[in-house]
Design an enzyme around this catalytic site. Structure first.
Site: not given
Ligand SMILES: CC(C)(COP(=O)(O)OP(=O)(O)OC[C@H]1O[C@@H](n2cnc3c(N)ncnc32)[C@H](O)[C@@H]1OP(=O)(O)O)[C@@H](O)C(=O)NCCC(=O)NCCS
Length: 156
Positions: A114, A126
């Site tokens: 979710e 995702y």
């Molecule tokens: C969502 C989250 C886990 C992504 O972590 P991350 O380590 O930065 O992700 P990645 O570096 O592997 O990025 C993967 C992809 O996610 C997307 N993405 C990640 N951060 C982004 C941003 N700030 N804006 C837009 N797209 C983003 C992009 O598609 C990215 O690929 P790209 O860098 O090639 O464009 C992180 O932002 C986070 O911890 N958020 C708060 C917690 C949360 O919301 N968790 C999900 C709960 S369901």
């Protein structure tokens, strides 16, 4: 020159009790209603629950973590989060790829999760793994009544 046996700067391992401070900090900086330390420690004790951390091999600190349940033929993702200082470096992508591997190794039929309706960043992550939205749970998050989008990945 980089070689294939060069040390990996990050590796994914099962969370240890000593990681709890790092994980709690990431949790606190990442979620509107962070889990408490006791809920996390309880999670570590559940037979069907796993918490994996992405550890910085140089500092030994946790840069990101993923928490999921393996129940029957389903892998359900509860949480995935990256420390704000380490975002956009591919860590969540690595953790998710690892979870897909765990699901494959465990002969899972499906992965589910979710995600908040407003969390476009996570939904994009995702979607890149071919998860698709299949439904909505209205007012799912108790703290602010935001809807959850249900996403699934059917394993082929
Ligand atoms: C969502 C989250 C886990 C992504 O972590 P991350 O380590 O930065 O992700 P990645 O570096 O592997 O990025 C993967 C992809 O996610 C997307 N993405 C990640 N951060 C982004 C941003 N700030 N804006 C837009 N797209 C983003 C992009 O598609 C990215 O690929 P790209 O860098 O090639 O464009 C992180 O932002 C986070 O911890 N958020 C708060 C917690 C949360 O919301 N968790 C999900 C709960 S369901």
């Amino acid at each position: 020159m980089a070689t294939s046996d060069a040390p990996q700067p990050f590796h994914i391992v099962a969370m240890q009790g000593t990681d709890i401070d790092d994980v709690m900090e990431i949790e606190r900086l990442s979620f509107r209603a962070p889990w408490s330390r006791s809920v996390f420690l309880e999670e570590l004790g559940r037979q069907f629950a796993r918490v994996d951390v992405l550890r910085d091999a140089t500092s030994g600190h946790v840069a990101a973590f993923g928490n999921y349940w393996l129940v029957a033929d389903e892998l359900h993702i509860l949480n995935i989060a990256t420390h704000p200082q380490h975002r956009r470096a591919g860590h969540a992508t690595r953790l998710l790829a690892h979870m897909v591997e765990v699901a494959r190794d465990g002969a899972c039929r499906i992965m589910t999760l979710e995600v908040r309706r407003s969390n476009a960043v996570a939904q994009r992550l995702y979607a890149r793994f071919a998860f698709r939205a299949v439904g909505v749970r209205p007012n799912y998050y108790a703290e602010d009544q935001e809807d959850a989008i249900v996403m699934i990945l059917e394993m082929s």
